[in-house]
Design a protein around this motif. Structure first.
Motif, PDB file in Angstrom:
ATOM      1  N   LEU A  38      42.339   5.285   1.161  1.00  0.00           N
ATOM      2  CA  LEU A  38      41.595   4.169   1.368  1.00  0.00           C
ATOM      3  C   LEU A  38      42.418   2.799   1.537  1.00  0.00           C
ATOM      4  CD1 LEU A  38      38.903   2.814   0.738  1.00  0.00           C
ATOM      5  CD2 LEU A  38      39.837   2.549  -1.896  1.00  0.00           C
ATOM      6  N   VAL A  39      42.310   2.187   2.680  1.00  0.00           N
ATOM      7  CA  VAL A  39      43.127   1.065   3.260  1.00  0.00           C
ATOM      8  C   VAL A  39      42.128  -0.202   3.320  1.00  0.00           C
ATOM      9  CG1 VAL A  39      44.264   2.514   4.655  1.00  0.00           C
ATOM     10  CG2 VAL A  39      42.269   1.770   5.512  1.00  0.00           C
ATOM     11  N   GLU A  40      40.914  -0.291   2.807  1.00  0.00           N
ATOM     12  CA  GLU A  40      40.283  -1.517   2.792  1.00  0.00           C
ATOM     13  C   GLU A  40      38.997  -1.409   1.950  1.00  0.00           C
ATOM     14  OE1 GLU A  40      39.013  -5.635   5.428  1.00  0.00           O
ATOM     15  OE2 GLU A  40      39.048  -3.635   6.331  1.00  0.00           O
ATOM     16  N   GLN A  41      38.588  -2.051   1.256  1.00  0.00           N
ATOM     17  CA  GLN A  41      37.349  -2.135   0.496  1.00  0.00           C
ATOM     18  C   GLN A  41      36.772  -3.651   0.181  1.00  0.00           C
ATOM     19  OE1 GLN A  41      37.683   0.135  -3.226  1.00  0.00           O
ATOM     20  NE2 GLN A  41      35.488   0.662  -3.216  1.00  0.00           N
ATOM     21  N   PHE A  42      35.606  -3.982   0.452  1.00  0.00           N
ATOM     22  CA  PHE A  42      35.026  -5.023   0.082  1.00  0.00           C
ATOM     23  C   PHE A  42      33.514  -4.835  -0.287  1.00  0.00           C
ATOM     24  CE2 PHE A  42      35.445  -4.787   4.476  1.00  0.00           C
ATOM     25  CZ  PHE A  42      34.198  -5.004   5.005  1.00  0.00           C
ATOM     26  N   ASP A  43      32.861  -5.910  -0.881  1.00  0.00           N
ATOM     27  CA  ASP A  43      31.541  -5.926  -1.037  1.00  0.00           C
ATOM     28  C   ASP A  43      30.971  -7.129  -0.215  1.00  0.00           C
ATOM     29  OD1 ASP A  43      31.411  -3.832  -2.839  1.00  0.00           O
ATOM     30  OD2 ASP A  43      31.007  -5.230  -4.446  1.00  0.00           O
ATOM     31  N   VAL A  44      29.733  -6.855   0.451  1.00  0.00           N
ATOM     32  CA  VAL A  44      28.998  -8.120   1.380  1.00  0.00           C
ATOM     33  C   VAL A  44      27.890  -8.551   0.349  1.00  0.00           C
ATOM     34  CG1 VAL A  44      27.872  -8.395   3.190  1.00  0.00           C
ATOM     35  CG2 VAL A  44      29.503  -6.638   3.351  1.00  0.00           C
ATOM     36  N   PRO A  45      27.900  -9.625  -0.133  1.00  0.00           N
ATOM     37  CA  PRO A  45      27.105 -10.324  -1.006  1.00  0.00           C
ATOM     38  C   PRO A  45      25.832 -10.280  -0.397  1.00  0.00           C
ATOM     39  CG  PRO A  45      29.136 -11.781  -1.126  1.00  0.00           C
ATOM     40  CD  PRO A  45      29.197 -10.700   0.178  1.00  0.00           C
ATOM     41  N   ILE A  46      24.805 -10.649  -1.343  1.00  0.00           N
ATOM     42  CA  ILE A  46      23.341 -10.653  -0.878  1.00  0.00           C
ATOM     43  C   ILE A  46      23.083 -11.600   0.136  1.00  0.00           C
ATOM     44  CG2 ILE A  46      22.576  -9.552  -3.084  1.00  0.00           C
ATOM     45  CD1 ILE A  46      21.298 -12.431  -3.755  1.00  0.00           C
TER      46      ILE A  46
ATOM     47  N   PRO B  39      24.082  -6.360  -3.227  1.00  0.00           N
ATOM     48  CA  PRO B  39      25.173  -6.076  -2.304  1.00  0.00           C
ATOM     49  C   PRO B  39      25.108  -4.998  -1.597  1.00  0.00           C
ATOM     50  CG  PRO B  39      26.028  -6.303  -4.509  1.00  0.00           C
ATOM     51  CD  PRO B  39      24.523  -6.464  -4.687  1.00  0.00           C
ATOM     52  N   LEU B  40      25.917  -4.598  -0.536  1.00  0.00           N
ATOM     53  CA  LEU B  40      26.464  -3.525   0.006  1.00  0.00           C
ATOM     54  C   LEU B  40      28.061  -3.560   0.089  1.00  0.00           C
ATOM     55  CD1 LEU B  40      24.189  -3.407   2.983  1.00  0.00           C
ATOM     56  CD2 LEU B  40      23.978  -1.826   1.308  1.00  0.00           C
TER      57      LEU B  40
ATOM     58  N   ARG C 192      29.195  -9.897   7.023  1.00  0.00           N
ATOM     59  CA  ARG C 192      30.678  -9.733   7.071  1.00  0.00           C
ATOM     60  C   ARG C 192      31.229  -8.647   8.434  1.00  0.00           C
ATOM     61  NH1 ARG C 192      35.346  -9.083   2.460  1.00  0.00           N
ATOM     62  NH2 ARG C 192      37.043  -8.495   4.092  1.00  0.00           N
ATOM     63  N   ALA C 193      32.135  -9.056   8.949  1.00  0.00           N
ATOM     64  CA  ALA C 193      32.507  -8.285  10.034  1.00  0.00           C
ATOM     65  C   ALA C 193      34.077  -7.772   9.593  1.00  0.00           C
ATOM     66  CB  ALA C 193      32.927  -9.205  11.525  1.00  0.00           C
ATOM     67  N   TRP C 194      34.497  -6.508  10.386  1.00  0.00           N
ATOM     68  CA  TRP C 194      35.917  -6.005   9.989  1.00  0.00           C
ATOM     69  C   TRP C 194      36.001  -4.873  10.950  1.00  0.00           C
ATOM     70  CZ3 TRP C 194      31.174  -4.323   8.134  1.00  0.00           C
ATOM     71  CH2 TRP C 194      30.851  -3.152   8.202  1.00  0.00           C
ATOM     72  N   LYS C 195      37.383  -4.781  11.207  1.00  0.00           N
ATOM     73  CA  LYS C 195      37.889  -3.899  12.358  1.00  0.00           C
ATOM     74  C   LYS C 195      38.166  -2.300  11.719  1.00  0.00           C
ATOM     75  CE  LYS C 195      39.317  -7.187  15.336  1.00  0.00           C
ATOM     76  NZ  LYS C 195      40.369  -7.728  16.454  1.00  0.00           N
TER      77      LYS C 195
ATOM     78  N   ARG D 263      32.716   3.741   5.401  1.00  0.00           N
ATOM     79  CA  ARG D 263      31.664   4.177   4.766  1.00  0.00           C
ATOM     80  C   ARG D 263      30.745   2.514   4.420  1.00  0.00           C
ATOM     81  NH1 ARG D 263      32.040   8.390  -0.413  1.00  0.00           N
ATOM     82  NH2 ARG D 263      32.346  10.162   0.988  1.00  0.00           N
ATOM     83  N   VAL D 264      29.544   2.625   4.554  1.00  0.00           N
ATOM     84  CA  VAL D 264      28.532   1.577   3.994  1.00  0.00           C
ATOM     85  C   VAL D 264      28.037   2.201   2.929  1.00  0.00           C
ATOM     86  CG1 VAL D 264      26.557   0.061   4.436  1.00  0.00           C
ATOM     87  CG2 VAL D 264      28.359   0.679   6.298  1.00  0.00           C
ATOM     88  N   THR D 265      28.142   1.362   1.612  1.00  0.00           N
ATOM     89  CA  THR D 265      27.683   2.141   0.360  1.00  0.00           C
ATOM     90  C   THR D 265      26.784   1.160  -0.512  1.00  0.00           C
ATOM     91  OG1 THR D 265      29.436   0.874  -1.116  1.00  0.00           O
ATOM     92  CG2 THR D 265      30.120   2.944   0.104  1.00  0.00           C
ATOM     93  N   THR D 266      26.074   1.666  -1.378  1.00  0.00           N
ATOM     94  CA  THR D 266      25.277   0.973  -2.258  1.00  0.00           C
ATOM     95  C   THR D 266      25.793   0.800  -3.635  1.00  0.00           C
ATOM     96  OG1 THR D 266      23.822   2.746  -2.576  1.00  0.00           O
ATOM     97  CG2 THR D 266      22.988   1.277  -1.139  1.00  0.00           C
ATOM     98  N   PRO D 267      26.690  -0.255  -3.998  1.00  0.00           N
ATOM     99  CA  PRO D 267      27.360  -0.080  -5.332  1.00  0.00           C
ATOM    100  C   PRO D 267      26.586  -0.574  -6.375  1.00  0.00           C
ATOM    101  CG  PRO D 267      27.845  -2.176  -3.939  1.00  0.00           C
ATOM    102  CD  PRO D 267      26.997  -1.199  -2.781  1.00  0.00           C
ATOM    103  N   VAL D 268      25.421  -1.124  -6.174  1.00  0.00           N
ATOM    104  CA  VAL D 268      24.495  -1.528  -7.408  1.00  0.00           C
ATOM    105  C   VAL D 268      23.370  -0.878  -7.234  1.00  0.00           C
ATOM    106  CG1 VAL D 268      23.477  -3.646  -8.413  1.00  0.00           C
ATOM    107  CG2 VAL D 268      25.801  -4.058  -7.403  1.00  0.00           C
TER     108      VAL D 268
END
Length: 283
Positions: free
Chosen positions: A36-44, A244-245, A48-51, A59-64
């Motif tokens: 794992l090199v990067e992890q974050f949530d995208v608030p409601i 969030p995602l 967000r953009a990332w490389k 992965r795109v996840t459903t943490p909640v």
């Protein structure tokens, strides 16, 4: 019921649409072979953009809990190359899952990502013809919303994606038709697009392998899990069903990538039948 009919786009020669399933199975099952090199949530109601470097997994996840996400992707080194939703529908299907690919626009035409895992693959087709992860519809946007409701709203997926890519030098004109992740959709008997409540639960995910260097962007849809109508006579604000995602990016061990290489641009020479003097293109 309509009778089944063969797909229009068939390979006449070679293996252009074949996928090395054994390789992607190895990527999916590697376990300790990924870091794992990067992890974050995208608030409601944000984006967000990332490389993601080529040869990495994300992965795109459903943490909640259930939440729909609108996804865009570009070549990180040349954003003129971006996902082509319409051609992907024709080559892969209107809904995508494991082993399907997202293809780029002309004149590039190559797989940008391959889906390696889908925790919701077992959903299949429901009683209304609904399926997950669709390329049928596009992002919600403030222009259509203004037309339908007469009101301004600044957190539609188009706007969220626009804000997300601005720091990367892109604008609203670069935002394109999306992959609707975790979204359940189909066409009704009037051939009209429908959306159903998202069936994802906490911890579900859709996983991708980056075939080239990528710039990705994700919007947490303001409709949340789409269990409440956003337009029409029964419309209401779905804020209470917004969640969030999550995004996770993994580096793979070099051994896992043995035999793999980034796909080349389309082989067509691009002259479109124009007569160009030989001396001009030999220089």
């Amino acid at each position: 019921m309509y009778k089944d009919y063969p797909a229009a786009y068939q390979v006449s020669k070679g293996a252009a649409l074949q996928v090395d399933k054994a390789f992607y199975d190895r990527v999916r099952e590697c376990g300790a072979g990924r870091t794992l090199v990067e992890q974050f949530d995208v608030p409601i109601r944000t984006g967000r953009a990332w490389k993601v470097p080529a040869g990495h997994v994300f992965r795109v996840t459903t943490p909640v809990g259930p939440q729909v996400g609108d996804f865009n992707v570009w070549n990180a080194n040349d954003p003129r190359e971006r996902m082509w939703a319409a051609r992907t529908r024709q080559l892969q299907g209107a809904h995508v899952s494991t082993y399907d690919r997202l293809w780029s626009n002309l004149p590039f035409l190559r797989p940008m990502v391959t889906i390696t895992d889908d925790s919701l693959a077992g959903y299949g087709i429901d009683e209304h013809g609904g399926r997950l992860h669709d390329l049928l519809g596009t992002r919600c946007d403030p222009y259509v919303n203004k037309m339908l409701t007469g009101e301004d709203f600044h957190h539609h997926c188009h706007s969220n994606l626009t804000r997300a890519v601005l720091p990367h030098g892109l604008t609203e004109f670069d935002v394109h038709d999306v992959l609707n992740i975790f979204q359940c959709t189909g066409l009704n008997h009037d051939d009209m697009y429908f959306m159903k409540a998202c069936p994802a639960k906490q911890g579900d995910y859709l996983e991708f392998f980056a075939e080239i260097d990528l710039l990705c962007a994700l919007s947490t849809c303001p409709g949340g899990d789409l269990s409440l109508p956003m337009w029409g006579p029964d419309a209401q604000d779905p804020l209470t069903v917004c969640r969030p995602l999550g995004v996770e990016v993994y580096r793979l061990d070099d051994g896992l990538l043995e035999g793999w290489k980034s796909p080349e641009r389309a082989a067509y020479n691009g002259n479109h039948g124009l007569l160009i003097p030989k001396a001009a293109w030999e220089k």
